[in-house]
Write an enzyme that holds these catalytic residues in place. Structure first.
Site, PDB file in Angstrom:
ATOM      1  N   LYS A 171       0.841  -1.211   0.000  1.00 35.57           N
ATOM      2  CA  LYS A 171       0.000   0.000   0.000  1.00 35.57           C
ATOM      3  C   LYS A 171       0.878   1.265   0.000  1.00 35.57           C
ATOM      4  CE  LYS A 171      -3.476   2.872   0.661  1.00 35.57           C
ATOM      5  NZ  LYS A 171      -4.522   3.218  -0.282  1.00 35.57           N
ATOM      6  N   LYS A 239       0.242  11.744   5.463  1.00 43.96           N
ATOM      7  CA  LYS A 239       0.550  10.621   6.364  1.00 43.96           C
ATOM      8  C   LYS A 239       1.193   9.466   5.589  1.00 43.96           C
ATOM      9  CE  LYS A 239      -2.771   7.866   6.671  1.00 43.96           C
ATOM     10  NZ  LYS A 239      -3.388   6.605   6.311  1.00 43.96           N
TER      11      LYS A 239
HETATM   12  P1  NAP Z   1     -12.273   9.358   7.329  1.00 43.42           P
HETATM   13  O1  NAP Z   1     -13.397   9.703   6.420  1.00 43.42           O
HETATM   14  O2  NAP Z   1     -11.603  10.444   8.102  1.00 43.42           O
HETATM   15  O3  NAP Z   1     -12.789   8.226   8.338  1.00 43.42           O
HETATM   16  C1  NAP Z   1     -12.057   7.802   9.427  1.00 43.42           C
HETATM   17  C2  NAP Z   1     -12.998   7.334  10.496  1.00 43.42           C
HETATM   18  O4  NAP Z   1     -12.244   6.923  11.644  1.00 43.42           O
HETATM   19  C3  NAP Z   1     -13.943   8.433  10.965  1.00 43.42           C
HETATM   20  O5  NAP Z   1     -15.245   7.914  10.949  1.00 43.42           O
HETATM   21  C4  NAP Z   1     -13.447   8.766  12.367  1.00 43.42           C
HETATM   22  O6  NAP Z   1     -14.456   9.081  13.292  1.00 43.42           O
HETATM   23  C5  NAP Z   1     -12.785   7.510  12.816  1.00 43.42           C
HETATM   24  N1  NAP Z   1     -11.675   7.782  13.754  1.00 43.42           N
HETATM   25  C6  NAP Z   1     -10.646   8.630  13.573  1.00 43.42           C
HETATM   26  N2  NAP Z   1      -9.783   8.559  14.607  1.00 43.42           N
HETATM   27  C7  NAP Z   1     -10.313   7.667  15.458  1.00 43.42           C
HETATM   28  C8  NAP Z   1      -9.897   7.178  16.723  1.00 43.42           C
HETATM   29  N3  NAP Z   1      -8.742   7.579  17.278  1.00 43.42           N
HETATM   30  N4  NAP Z   1     -10.693   6.275  17.347  1.00 43.42           N
HETATM   31  C9  NAP Z   1     -11.866   5.865  16.773  1.00 43.42           C
HETATM   32  N5  NAP Z   1     -12.302   6.285  15.572  1.00 43.42           N
HETATM   33  C10 NAP Z   1     -11.529   7.175  14.936  1.00 43.42           C
HETATM   34  O7  NAP Z   1     -11.098   8.633   6.537  1.00 43.42           O
HETATM   35  P2  NAP Z   1     -11.200   7.688   5.240  1.00 43.42           P
HETATM   36  O8  NAP Z   1     -10.982   8.539   4.026  1.00 43.42           O
HETATM   37  O9  NAP Z   1     -12.375   6.807   5.339  1.00 43.42           O
HETATM   38  O10 NAP Z   1      -9.831   6.855   5.433  1.00 43.42           O
HETATM   39  C11 NAP Z   1      -9.744   5.757   6.346  1.00 43.42           C
HETATM   40  C12 NAP Z   1      -8.466   4.972   6.025  1.00 43.42           C
HETATM   41  O11 NAP Z   1      -8.547   4.496   4.669  1.00 43.42           O
HETATM   42  C13 NAP Z   1      -7.180   5.797   6.107  1.00 43.42           C
HETATM   43  O12 NAP Z   1      -6.141   5.008   6.617  1.00 43.42           O
HETATM   44  C14 NAP Z   1      -6.917   6.170   4.650  1.00 43.42           C
HETATM   45  O13 NAP Z   1      -5.542   6.419   4.441  1.00 43.42           O
HETATM   46  C15 NAP Z   1      -7.417   4.933   3.935  1.00 43.42           C
HETATM   47  N6  NAP Z   1      -7.873   5.128   2.547  1.00 43.42           N
HETATM   48  C16 NAP Z   1      -8.675   6.171   2.204  1.00 43.42           C
HETATM   49  C17 NAP Z   1      -9.097   6.309   0.870  1.00 43.42           C
HETATM   50  C18 NAP Z   1      -9.981   7.462   0.417  1.00 43.42           C
HETATM   51  O14 NAP Z   1     -10.101   7.675  -0.807  1.00 43.42           O
HETATM   52  N7  NAP Z   1     -10.613   8.209   1.310  1.00 43.42           N
HETATM   53  C19 NAP Z   1      -8.697   5.382  -0.083  1.00 43.42           C
HETATM   54  C20 NAP Z   1      -7.917   4.291   0.300  1.00 43.42           C
HETATM   55  C21 NAP Z   1      -7.495   4.174   1.619  1.00 43.42           C
HETATM   56  P3  NAP Z   1     -15.104  10.538  13.372  1.00 43.42           P
HETATM   57  O15 NAP Z   1     -16.254  10.480  12.412  1.00 43.42           O
HETATM   58  O16 NAP Z   1     -15.514  10.706  14.774  1.00 43.42           O
HETATM   59  O17 NAP Z   1     -14.028  11.528  12.967  1.00 43.42           O
END
Ligand code: NAP
Length: 292
Positions: A171, A239
């Site tokens: 990744k 990150k």
């Molecule tokens: P996101 O929308 O910010 O979602 C992250 C979730 O985790 C939120 O619902 C958040 O809750 C929760 N969270 C954050 N910190 C936490 C903690 N300390 N304890 C418990 N819950 C916590 O992010 P995302 O875009 O879905 O990305 C998630 C992962 O997938 C990341 O590692 C990212 O690098 C990876 N990723 C993302 C994409 C993309 O296109 N977005 C693609 C591939 C991979 P709250 O709602 O309370 O903030």
């Protein structure tokens, strides 16, 4: 039917959990901000008020959280997954975190007779919505085969790439390629704009040749429209470039282009663009190129 605890219902986690519920599984979601569980409940899932409540009784625990400290806290913290899950539970971490942290957490899990796979994904918000993600898995073969039917619900290209941590290493390479693609595509659009080129026509023909890519298909129009709602936040790509540059250093290898792109991503973040989609790297590159 499998009972799945799904922890983290953000941009990626929410549609993935919804697909699993729609496929007939009993999905119990937990999100720190409870309102984000609403789409899962509409898709037939249930909402839990805590990690402990979600994990109790689950056969499989899935995580989709931002970063290594978040995953470590939710797994090993008080009332966390390791303290709550029944022996034999399979844990699938879809988050993108450091490979060394993933390997260490997997070893800790084994000590408790829990089986942790690192299974980061690629394909973006669109891939999560369409259930066409690429999933790169690190961990034991038996555990991978046991969860493969669930991974096939959310992914199209599901590949076991090696032992614990190996999924995160692949990744990290993925994020290097995507960031480099975005940076050069932004640079090409700035170049074309400086020449007064017909930008939509240029994008169309570039997409049909060797310069074509999934990045071009998903991001070029966003750059042309200056439409940068996330998607994948610059904060998260910053990150990931930190992860890949640190892992390269550990391995004693150099990433000269990646290091430059990492600096550009940092500059975008410092300029206050961290909450925007990574295609907003265009703004930083356009500023350098004298285009607004
Ligand atoms: P996101 O929308 O910010 O979602 C992250 C979730 O985790 C939120 O619902 C958040 O809750 C929760 N969270 C954050 N910190 C936490 C903690 N300390 N304890 C418990 N819950 C916590 O992010 P995302 O875009 O879905 O990305 C998630 C992962 O997938 C990341 O590692 C990212 O690098 C990876 N990723 C993302 C994409 C993309 O296109 N977005 C693609 C591939 C991979 P709250 O709602 O309370 O903030």
């Amino acid at each position: 039917m499998t009972t799945i605890a799904f922890l983290g219902l953000g941009i990626m986690g929410s549609p993935m959990a919804c697909h699993l519920a729609a496929a007939g599984h009993d999905v119990v979601g937990y999100n720190r901000t409870p309102e984000k569980a609403a789409p899962l409940v509409s898709a037939g899932g249930r909402a839990a008020k805590s990690v402990t409540e979600a994990v109790r009784g689950a056969d499989v625990v899935a995580l989709m959280l931002p970063d290594s400290p978040d995953v470590s806290e939710v797994l090993t913290g008080e009332g966390g997954v390791f303290a709550t899950a029944a022996p034999g539970t399979l844990i699938v971490d879809f988050s993108t975190i450091r490979p060394d942290v993933a390997a260490k957490l997997a070893a800790q899990a084994e000590e408790k007779d829990l089986h942790l796979l690192d299974a980061p994904v690629s394909g973006g918000e669109a891939g999560a919505a369409d259930a066409t993600l690429s999933i790169m898995i690190g961990g034991a073969k038996e555990a991978v085969e046991a969860v493969r039917p669930l991974l096939d619900v959310v992914g199209k290209t599901v590949v076991h790439v090696g032992p614990a941590g190996a999924g995160q290493t692949v990744k990290a390479a993925n994020q290097l390629i995507v960031a480099g693609n975005i940076a050069l595509m932004a640079e090409a659009l700035v170049f074309l704009e400086a020449h007064g080129a017909d930008l939509p026509a240029a994008v169309e023909v570039l997409g049909g040749g060797l310069a074509g890519s999934a990045v071009l298909n998903q991001k070029a129009q966003k750059m042309l429209d200056r439409e940068f709602a996330p998607g994948f936040r610059i904060d998260l790509h910053h990150k990931d470039l930190g992860i890949v540059t640190a892992a390269a250093r550990e391995a004693g290898t150099a990433l000269p282009v990646g290091a430059l792109v990492a600096q550009l991503m940092t500059a975008a973040r410092s300029a206050g663009l961290g909450g925007l989609d990574h295609s907003a790297l265009y703004r930083t590159i356009a500023n350098l190129g004298g285009i607004s």
